[in-house]
Design a protein around this motif. Structure first.
Motif, mmCIF file in Angstrom:
data_model
loop_
_atom_site.group_PDB
_atom_site.id
_atom_site.type_symbol
_atom_site.label_atom_id
_atom_site.label_comp_id
_atom_site.label_asym_id
_atom_site.label_seq_id
_atom_site.Cartn_x
_atom_site.Cartn_y
_atom_site.Cartn_z
ATOM 1 N N VAL A 161 10.676 11.961 -4.563
ATOM 2 C CA VAL A 161 9.295 11.593 -4.273
ATOM 3 C C VAL A 161 8.353 12.432 -5.137
ATOM 4 C CG1 VAL A 161 9.093 13.162 -2.297
ATOM 5 C CG2 VAL A 161 7.621 11.187 -2.427
ATOM 6 N N PRO A 162 7.365 11.796 -5.788
ATOM 7 C CA PRO A 162 6.387 12.561 -6.572
ATOM 8 C C PRO A 162 5.602 13.518 -5.661
ATOM 9 C CG PRO A 162 6.228 10.207 -7.054
ATOM 10 C CD PRO A 162 7.141 10.353 -5.879
ATOM 11 N N ASN A 163 5.203 14.636 -6.196
ATOM 12 C CA ASN A 163 4.504 15.658 -5.403
ATOM 13 C C ASN A 163 3.249 15.141 -4.723
ATOM 14 O OD1 ASN A 163 6.382 17.678 -5.832
ATOM 15 N ND2 ASN A 163 5.376 18.398 -7.694
ATOM 16 N N ASP A 164 2.522 14.225 -5.349
ATOM 17 C CA ASP A 164 1.281 13.730 -4.759
ATOM 18 C C ASP A 164 1.522 12.744 -3.612
ATOM 19 O OD1 ASP A 164 2.232 11.834 -6.631
ATOM 20 O OD2 ASP A 164 0.216 11.022 -6.952
ATOM 21 N N LEU A 165 2.781 12.371 -3.394
ATOM 22 C CA LEU A 165 3.114 11.443 -2.315
ATOM 23 C C LEU A 165 3.981 12.073 -1.238
ATOM 24 C CD1 LEU A 165 3.982 8.197 -4.332
ATOM 25 C CD2 LEU A 165 1.793 8.825 -3.299
ATOM 26 N N LYS A 166 4.239 13.367 -1.332
ATOM 27 C CA LYS A 166 5.184 13.984 -0.411
ATOM 28 C C LYS A 166 4.508 14.879 0.607
ATOM 29 C CE LYS A 166 8.109 17.008 -1.971
ATOM 30 N NZ LYS A 166 9.070 17.753 -2.781
ATOM 31 N N ASP A 219 -4.132 -6.220 4.025
ATOM 32 C CA ASP A 219 -4.809 -6.077 5.315
ATOM 33 C C ASP A 219 -3.836 -5.757 6.441
ATOM 34 O OD1 ASP A 219 -3.640 -8.563 5.623
ATOM 35 O OD2 ASP A 219 -5.501 -9.626 6.002
ATOM 36 N N LEU A 220 -2.543 -5.860 6.188
ATOM 37 C CA LEU A 220 -1.552 -5.526 7.193
ATOM 38 C C LEU A 220 -0.366 -4.848 6.511
ATOM 39 C CD1 LEU A 220 -0.498 -5.659 10.111
ATOM 40 C CD2 LEU A 220 0.492 -7.893 9.534
ATOM 41 N N ILE A 221 -0.013 -3.676 7.017
ATOM 42 C CA ILE A 221 1.135 -2.939 6.502
ATOM 43 C C ILE A 221 1.999 -2.542 7.692
ATOM 44 C CG2 ILE A 221 1.909 -0.847 5.329
ATOM 45 C CD1 ILE A 221 -0.719 -0.937 3.738
ATOM 46 N N ILE A 222 3.284 -2.845 7.589
ATOM 47 C CA ILE A 222 4.254 -2.451 8.609
ATOM 48 C C ILE A 222 5.248 -1.520 7.924
ATOM 49 C CG2 ILE A 222 6.024 -3.223 10.210
ATOM 50 C CD1 ILE A 222 4.516 -5.964 10.225
ATOM 51 N N VAL A 223 5.339 -0.288 8.404
ATOM 52 C CA VAL A 223 6.225 0.703 7.794
ATOM 53 C C VAL A 223 7.418 0.912 8.721
ATOM 54 C CG1 VAL A 223 6.417 3.034 6.857
ATOM 55 C CG2 VAL A 223 4.246 1.780 6.659
ATOM 56 N N LYS A 244 8.214 1.655 -9.760
ATOM 57 C CA LYS A 244 8.634 0.252 -9.684
ATOM 58 C C LYS A 244 7.742 -0.534 -8.735
ATOM 59 C CE LYS A 244 13.375 0.683 -11.137
ATOM 60 N NZ LYS A 244 14.764 0.314 -10.897
ATOM 61 N N ILE A 245 7.367 0.085 -7.633
ATOM 62 C CA ILE A 245 6.488 -0.604 -6.680
ATOM 63 C C ILE A 245 5.116 -0.826 -7.309
ATOM 64 C CG2 ILE A 245 5.369 -0.507 -4.424
ATOM 65 C CD1 ILE A 245 7.730 1.256 -3.504
ATOM 66 N N ALA A 246 4.583 0.182 -7.968
ATOM 67 C CA ALA A 246 3.260 0.062 -8.603
ATOM 68 C C ALA A 246 3.259 -1.052 -9.645
ATOM 69 C CB ALA A 246 2.857 1.386 -9.229
ATOM 70 N N THR A 247 4.302 -1.129 -10.432
ATOM 71 C CA THR A 247 4.400 -2.185 -11.439
ATOM 72 C C THR A 247 4.436 -3.557 -10.767
ATOM 73 O OG1 THR A 247 5.531 -0.738 -13.003
ATOM 74 C CG2 THR A 247 5.816 -3.111 -13.323
ATOM 75 N N ALA A 248 5.228 -3.691 -9.725
ATOM 76 C CA ALA A 248 5.348 -4.974 -9.030
ATOM 77 C C ALA A 248 4.054 -5.383 -8.333
ATOM 78 C CB ALA A 248 6.489 -4.911 -8.027
ATOM 79 N N LEU A 249 3.249 -4.421 -7.929
ATOM 80 C CA LEU A 249 2.017 -4.713 -7.189
ATOM 81 C C LEU A 249 0.767 -4.746 -8.061
ATOM 82 C CD1 LEU A 249 2.489 -2.537 -3.966
ATOM 83 C CD2 LEU A 249 2.952 -4.983 -4.271
ATOM 84 N N GLN A 250 0.904 -4.549 -9.356
ATOM 85 C CA GLN A 250 -0.282 -4.394 -10.205
ATOM 86 C C GLN A 250 -1.234 -5.586 -10.170
ATOM 87 O OE1 GLN A 250 1.089 -3.587 -14.139
ATOM 88 N NE2 GLN A 250 2.025 -5.588 -14.406
ATOM 89 N N PHE A 287 0.566 6.348 -0.904
ATOM 90 C CA PHE A 287 0.762 5.408 -2.005
ATOM 91 C C PHE A 287 -0.130 4.176 -1.874
ATOM 92 C CE2 PHE A 287 2.887 1.775 -3.981
ATOM 93 C CZ PHE A 287 3.004 2.238 -5.279
ATOM 94 N N LEU A 288 -0.268 3.629 -0.668
ATOM 95 C CA LEU A 288 -0.981 2.368 -0.470
ATOM 96 C C LEU A 288 -2.448 2.521 -0.074
ATOM 97 C CD1 LEU A 288 1.845 0.485 1.418
ATOM 98 C CD2 LEU A 288 1.035 0.024 -0.908
ATOM 99 N N GLU A 289 -2.895 3.717 0.172
ATOM 100 C CA GLU A 289 -4.262 3.951 0.655
ATOM 101 C C GLU A 289 -5.315 3.230 -0.188
ATOM 102 O OE1 GLU A 289 -7.328 7.691 1.291
ATOM 103 O OE2 GLU A 289 -5.454 7.986 0.193
#
Length: 134
Positions: free
Chosen positions: A22-27, A51-55, A39-45, A73-75
């Motif tokens: 995990v990158p330091n800014d996300l841990k 409006d809804l997130i389920i973790v 990979k997630i950032a690329t896929a979501l660009q 990450f998603l903020e």
């Protein structure tokens, strides 16, 4: 899951993002792993705001505070009106995650059975929980 069988191919996106350091800014604290955020950032660009997130992952035993990184990450990808659910809210790590997310989101968490729920607006309810009377 065959999303085309249910006619969801326009609204469901599967992203293969294996666990990685995990990158330091996300841990948080001694968290070691999270999904591959690059990979997630690329896929979501090209995606709009959420409006809804389920973790409900990663698995809590995979690393300390396994689910923490989702909100850091998603903020910036949250819409103005949103709801966030964190599963397994009664576990010690998730209780601490909820406290940190509350600070990040500047919202008091609400607890409903096994979930912690954050919502940006009192009128934003997500069935079946309809917790606006709490």
């Amino acid at each position: 899951m065959d999303v085309s069988r249910h006619g969801l191919e326009d609204i469901v996106t599967f992203i293969h993002a294996p666990m990685t350091a995990v990158p330091n800014d996300l841990k948080i604290l001694n968290q070691e792993l999270w999904y591959d955020s690059a990979k997630i950032a690329t896929a979501l660009q090209d995606e709009q705001k959420f409006d809804l997130i389920i973790v409900d992952g990663p698995f809590g035993g995979s690393t300390p505070f396994a689910r923490y990184s989702a909100i850091p990450f998603l903020e910036n990808r949250l819409s103005n009106t949103y709801g966030v659910f964190l599963d397994d809210a009664q576990r010690e790590d998730e209780l601490q995650i909820s406290e940190r997310w509350a600070q990040i989101l500047k919202i008091k968490p609400q607890f409903m059975e096994r979930y912690t729920y954050f919502r940006s607006n009192k009128s934003f309810d997500t069935l079946p929980f309809m917790i606006s009377n709490f």
